[in-house]
Scaffold this motif. Structure first.
Motif, PDB file in Angstrom:
ATOM      1  N   VAL A 241       0.845  -1.203   0.000  1.00  0.00           N
ATOM      2  CA  VAL A 241       0.000   0.000   0.000  1.00  0.00           C
ATOM      3  C   VAL A 241       0.878   1.249   0.000  1.00  0.00           C
ATOM      4  O   VAL A 241       0.622   2.208  -0.734  1.00  0.00           O
ATOM      5  N   HIS A 242       1.946   1.225   0.798  1.00  0.00           N
ATOM      6  CA  HIS A 242       2.823   2.406   0.858  1.00  0.00           C
ATOM      7  C   HIS A 242       3.577   2.593  -0.453  1.00  0.00           C
ATOM      8  O   HIS A 242       3.762   3.727  -0.916  1.00  0.00           O
ATOM      9  N   GLU A 243       4.015   1.512  -1.061  1.00  0.00           N
ATOM     10  CA  GLU A 243       4.773   1.603  -2.308  1.00  0.00           C
ATOM     11  C   GLU A 243       3.908   2.077  -3.465  1.00  0.00           C
ATOM     12  O   GLU A 243       4.316   2.931  -4.259  1.00  0.00           O
ATOM     13  N   LEU A 244       2.696   1.551  -3.569  1.00  0.00           N
ATOM     14  CA  LEU A 244       1.866   1.830  -4.744  1.00  0.00           C
ATOM     15  C   LEU A 244       0.903   2.996  -4.554  1.00  0.00           C
ATOM     16  O   LEU A 244       0.539   3.669  -5.526  1.00  0.00           O
ATOM     17  N   LEU A 245       0.471   3.237  -3.311  1.00  0.00           N
ATOM     18  CA  LEU A 245      -0.514   4.289  -3.062  1.00  0.00           C
ATOM     19  C   LEU A 245      -0.006   5.375  -2.123  1.00  0.00           C
ATOM     20  O   LEU A 245      -0.423   6.526  -2.209  1.00  0.00           O
ATOM     21  N   GLY A 246       0.884   4.991  -1.216  1.00  0.00           N
ATOM     22  CA  GLY A 246       1.427   5.945  -0.253  1.00  0.00           C
ATOM     23  C   GLY A 246       0.593   6.012   1.011  1.00  0.00           C
ATOM     24  O   GLY A 246      -0.631   6.197   0.952  1.00  0.00           O
ATOM     25  N   ILE A 247       1.224   5.838   2.161  1.00  0.00           N
ATOM     26  CA  ILE A 247       0.570   5.989   3.461  1.00  0.00           C
ATOM     27  C   ILE A 247       1.136   7.241   4.111  1.00  0.00           C
ATOM     28  O   ILE A 247       2.332   7.359   4.329  1.00  0.00           O
ATOM     29  N   SER A 248       0.273   8.190   4.411  1.00  0.00           N
ATOM     30  CA  SER A 248       0.689   9.439   5.045  1.00  0.00           C
ATOM     31  C   SER A 248      -0.085   9.626   6.337  1.00  0.00           C
ATOM     32  O   SER A 248      -1.310   9.806   6.325  1.00  0.00           O
ATOM     33  N   ASN A 249       0.627   9.550   7.465  1.00  0.00           N
ATOM     34  CA  ASN A 249      -0.001   9.695   8.785  1.00  0.00           C
ATOM     35  C   ASN A 249      -1.176   8.731   8.960  1.00  0.00           C
ATOM     36  O   ASN A 249      -2.226   9.092   9.498  1.00  0.00           O
ATOM     37  N   GLY A 250      -0.981   7.504   8.497  1.00  0.00           N
ATOM     38  CA  GLY A 250      -2.002   6.479   8.655  1.00  0.00           C
ATOM     39  C   GLY A 250      -3.137   6.573   7.657  1.00  0.00           C
ATOM     40  O   GLY A 250      -4.113   5.821   7.764  1.00  0.00           O
ATOM     41  N   ARG A 251      -3.032   7.463   6.681  1.00  0.00           N
ATOM     42  CA  ARG A 251      -4.112   7.658   5.722  1.00  0.00           C
ATOM     43  C   ARG A 251      -3.643   7.342   4.305  1.00  0.00           C
ATOM     44  O   ARG A 251      -2.497   7.619   3.950  1.00  0.00           O
ATOM     45  N   VAL A 252      -4.566   6.789   3.529  1.00  0.00           N
ATOM     46  CA  VAL A 252      -4.278   6.412   2.148  1.00  0.00           C
ATOM     47  C   VAL A 252      -5.346   7.034   1.256  1.00  0.00           C
ATOM     48  O   VAL A 252      -6.539   6.966   1.564  1.00  0.00           O
ATOM     49  N   THR A 253      -4.919   7.640   0.163  1.00  0.00           N
ATOM     50  CA  THR A 253      -5.869   8.226  -0.792  1.00  0.00           C
ATOM     51  C   THR A 253      -6.011   7.289  -1.984  1.00  0.00           C
ATOM     52  O   THR A 253      -5.059   7.056  -2.723  1.00  0.00           O
ATOM     53  N   LEU A 254      -7.218   6.748  -2.124  1.00  0.00           N
ATOM     54  CA  LEU A 254      -7.510   5.897  -3.281  1.00  0.00           C
ATOM     55  C   LEU A 254      -7.792   6.780  -4.486  1.00  0.00           C
ATOM     56  O   LEU A 254      -8.496   7.791  -4.374  1.00  0.00           O
ATOM     57  N   PRO A 255      -7.246   6.434  -5.647  1.00  0.00           N
ATOM     58  CA  PRO A 255      -7.450   7.280  -6.831  1.00  0.00           C
ATOM     59  C   PRO A 255      -8.900   7.242  -7.294  1.00  0.00           C
ATOM     60  O   PRO A 255      -9.659   6.320  -6.963  1.00  0.00           O
ATOM     61  N   PRO A 256      -9.320   8.242  -8.084  1.00  0.00           N
ATOM     62  CA  PRO A 256     -10.694   8.256  -8.610  1.00  0.00           C
ATOM     63  C   PRO A 256     -10.979   7.006  -9.445  1.00  0.00           C
ATOM     64  O   PRO A 256     -10.093   6.455 -10.093  1.00  0.00           O
ATOM     65  N   SER A 257     -12.237   6.590  -9.420  1.00  0.00           N
ATOM     66  CA  SER A 257     -12.665   5.433 -10.199  1.00  0.00           C
ATOM     67  C   SER A 257     -14.059   5.706 -10.733  1.00  0.00           C
ATOM     68  O   SER A 257     -14.673   6.735 -10.438  1.00  0.00           O
ATOM     69  N   THR A 545      12.106   9.003   8.386  1.00  0.00           N
ATOM     70  CA  THR A 545      10.813   8.905   7.722  1.00  0.00           C
ATOM     71  C   THR A 545      10.588   7.437   7.385  1.00  0.00           C
ATOM     72  O   THR A 545      11.471   6.604   7.595  1.00  0.00           O
ATOM     73  N   VAL A 546       9.397   7.098   6.907  1.00  0.00           N
ATOM     74  CA  VAL A 546       9.154   5.768   6.336  1.00  0.00           C
ATOM     75  C   VAL A 546       9.106   5.961   4.824  1.00  0.00           C
ATOM     76  O   VAL A 546       8.195   6.619   4.301  1.00  0.00           O
ATOM     77  N   CYS A 547      10.099   5.426   4.136  1.00  0.00           N
ATOM     78  CA  CYS A 547      10.219   5.721   2.711  1.00  0.00           C
ATOM     79  C   CYS A 547       9.728   4.570   1.841  1.00  0.00           C
ATOM     80  O   CYS A 547       9.701   3.410   2.263  1.00  0.00           O
TER      81      CYS A 547
END
Length: 581
Positions: A241-257, A545-547
């Motif tokens: 999830v972090h590699e493909l979408l990115g986790i920022s402060n425990g939150r993930v933004t799913l792209p529009p669909s 950071t978590v990279c």
């Protein structure tokens, strides 16, 4: 040693110590810290009826509320507090600082408290982001912070100060006064170790904890000694999830669909209460994840059918009592189905299986002719630019000293593929930062642990272990530490070493340059291993950071723009960037 519980305990205590209806004021940093360990509904249940930012000047006066202020003791937050106390909006103020606060700052606050509304001021050492029970981050990354100064081995002053403060806070929250070791070739690691050691000496009363049988250890590692791990495609849930979408402060933004044109922000929590599926599957590989998500959906459907059959008062009562849990289950199922579906789409659309297989070959095997042919072929395929940059970066690191290296040819292929010149030049800046001459050990040596494929590991269902051969360098470091075989020649103490060699138990590992979720899984498995549990060894992992691969490459690129162009790598990187413009 649980960093989530450590921060939660501070949050619960500051709220419990103030009775009645409360407002909670936070700054930009403590907002992130708080959001990682609690929820709005939990705060509401503790009579926190208003949560806002301290710098928000538009807040209404509510003199009937007591106000808890939890801020980092930065000059900006201190000034905002001073402004607040000069025109108080609440009846009473209880001040909490996430780190050691300067005496001069307290004096300024006291002078501004003309209405005598401040009832207490305390230091609660929660100055880091608790991600997993054994993983933390200091969120040091662009644009707010730049890690490097004018060379790949020099701190930018703000990042050094923030790292020192974060580590000191971590030690105080866990009540540890450790001995400090660092990697000998890391000037940044040594500098950070010296700063932490200095603060422990200056603030010695704060570090007067009851000593156990063994003294804790703070081990500072440098990302440049393992640049391979953050460049690899990951196949476990949290890391993917972090590699493909990115986790920022425990939150993930799913792209529009098509179902959701605006996209969705979802929260990932390692709490078994809030998100039991993620807590139990965060380290599962992608193959097992598909079966587990299907079972999770089946559980939800079974409960949904039960709730449809309401035929009596008792059924109604049961439904009302179970509805909050059912609603939470519904939200979690929808969230994880969406996440796994998006991951599946990216795996297929980005050709990640073929790309990952080549990445693993570059990381673990030495076959220049075959690897070069495969890299050239994939660079001409319609895969994402970030994948192409990763492949060439891994090739550059693996075959840096190979006389047949075709790196200039691959850089030209990147340029021909339309990748911007500054990104192409990042490959050479990576060598300047973490090339063979900069690393402490032979990362790709045939006798080293990175030169051996991991044996006996359970791979992805339906695919071979070629996707999971690589083991982060941290694994061998922890094993050597556990068996008292980590030499002081490569990992010296910042001060005088202990008089006699003794086993460690409480270990804090901190990565300058960022840690990865792959290494977090290594620590989790290490802590659960029989050998570690028998020896009583517990490890907490942290980093600036978590990279993921994108943020790691960006950090190197941004740093390279500031590095003095005095080394061969720096001059070559600059020249390539100019030539490709």
């Amino acid at each position: 040693m649980d960093v989530i519980k450590a921060v939660q305990n501070y949050v619960n205590k500051m709220i419990a110590d103030t009775s009645g209806m409360k407002a909670l004021l936070l700054d930009v940093d403590t907002t992130q810290i708080i959001s990682m360990v609690t929820t709005q509904s939990t705060l509401l249940s503790q009579e926190v009826f208003l949560t806002d930012r301290l710098e928000n000047a538009e807040r209404e006066k509510m003199r009937h509320l007591k106000c808890i202020c939890f801020v980092r003791p930065t000059p900006e937050s201190i000034q905002h507090l001073i402004d607040e106390l000069r025109a108080p909006k609440y009846g009473e103020y209880y001040l909490y600082f996430s780190n050691i606060v300067k005496k001069s700052s307290l004096e300024r606050l006291a002078e501004s408290d003309e209405y005598e509304v401040v009832k207490s001021a305390q230091e609660f050492f929660a100055d880091y982001l608790a991600i997993n029970p054994d993983l933390l981050s200091l969120n040091i990354h662009p644009p707010q912070y730049t890690l490097f100064s004018d060379s790949p081995s020099t701190w930018s002053p703000p990042s050094l100060v923030r790292s020192t403060e974060g580590l000191v806070s971590l030690l105080l929250s866990l009540k540890k006064k450790p001995v400090v070791r660092y990697e000998k070739n890391s000037a940044m690691g040594k500098k950070l170790a010296q700063e932490v050691q200095y603060v422990m000496g200056q603030e010695s009363p704060l570090f007067e904890f009851r000593r156990g049988e063994t003294q804790p250890l703070l081990l500072i590692l440098d990302r440049k000694n393992d640049p391979v791990t953050p460049l690899l495609t990951q196949w476990t849930y949290q890391a993917m999830v972090h590699e493909l979408l990115g986790i920022s402060n425990g939150r993930v933004t799913l792209p529009p669909s098509t179902d959701n044109p605006k996209g969705t922000e979802v929260v990932l929590s390692t709490s078994g209460t809030l998100d039991p599926f993620f807590a139990s599957n965060m380290y599962e590989n992608f193959g097992d994840l598909g079966a587990n998500i299907k079972e999770y959906v089946d559980t939800y459907q079974s409960k949904a059918k039960t709730n449809k059959s309401i035929e009596s008062i008792a059924d109604m009562k049961r439904f009302v009592e179970e509805y909050p849990e059912f609603r939470r289950l519904s939200g979690n199922v929808s969230k994880h189905v969406s996440l796994v579906s998006e991951l599946s789409r990216r795996v297929e659309g980005d050709n990640l299986l073929e790309t990952s297989e080549l990445e693993q070959s570059l990381a673990c095997n030495d076959n220049h002719t075959a690897d070069l042919r495969s890299v050239q072929r994939l660079l001409q395929q319609p895969i994402p630019d970030v994948s192409k940059i990763r492949l060439v970066a891994l090739y550059a690191l693996r075959y840096e000293s190979n006389p047949s290296s075709a790196l200039p040819t691959l850089l030209s292929l990147l340029s021909n593929a339309g990748i911007p010149p500054h990104q192409v030049a990042t490959i050479l800046r990576l060598l300047q930062y973490a090339g063979q001459r900069e690393r402490q050990e032979d990362l790709f040596g045939g006798t080293g642990f990175l030169g051996r494929a991991r044996s006996g590991m359970k791979g992805l269902k339906g695919v071979e272990n070629v996707y999971t051969q690589h083991t982060p360098r941290l694994s061998e470091t922890l094993t050597s530490l556990l068996r008292s075989r980590l030499p002081t020649t490569t990992h010296p103490y910042i001060s005088d070493p202990p008089s006699q060699q003794q086993r460690v138990q409480d270990v804090l590992v901190f990565f300058v340059g960022g840690v990865t979720y792959a290494e977090a899984m290594v620590v989790n498995k290490f802590n659960a291993s029989q050998e570690a549990m028998k020896a009583g060894v517990r490890v907490v992992l942290g980093g600036t950071t978590v990279c993921n691969s994108g943020s790691f490459v960006e950090e190197v690129r941004a740093g390279g723009e500031r590095w003095a162009r005095t080394t061969a790598g720096g001059r070559l990187g600059a020249r390539v960037g100019d030539d490709l413009r």
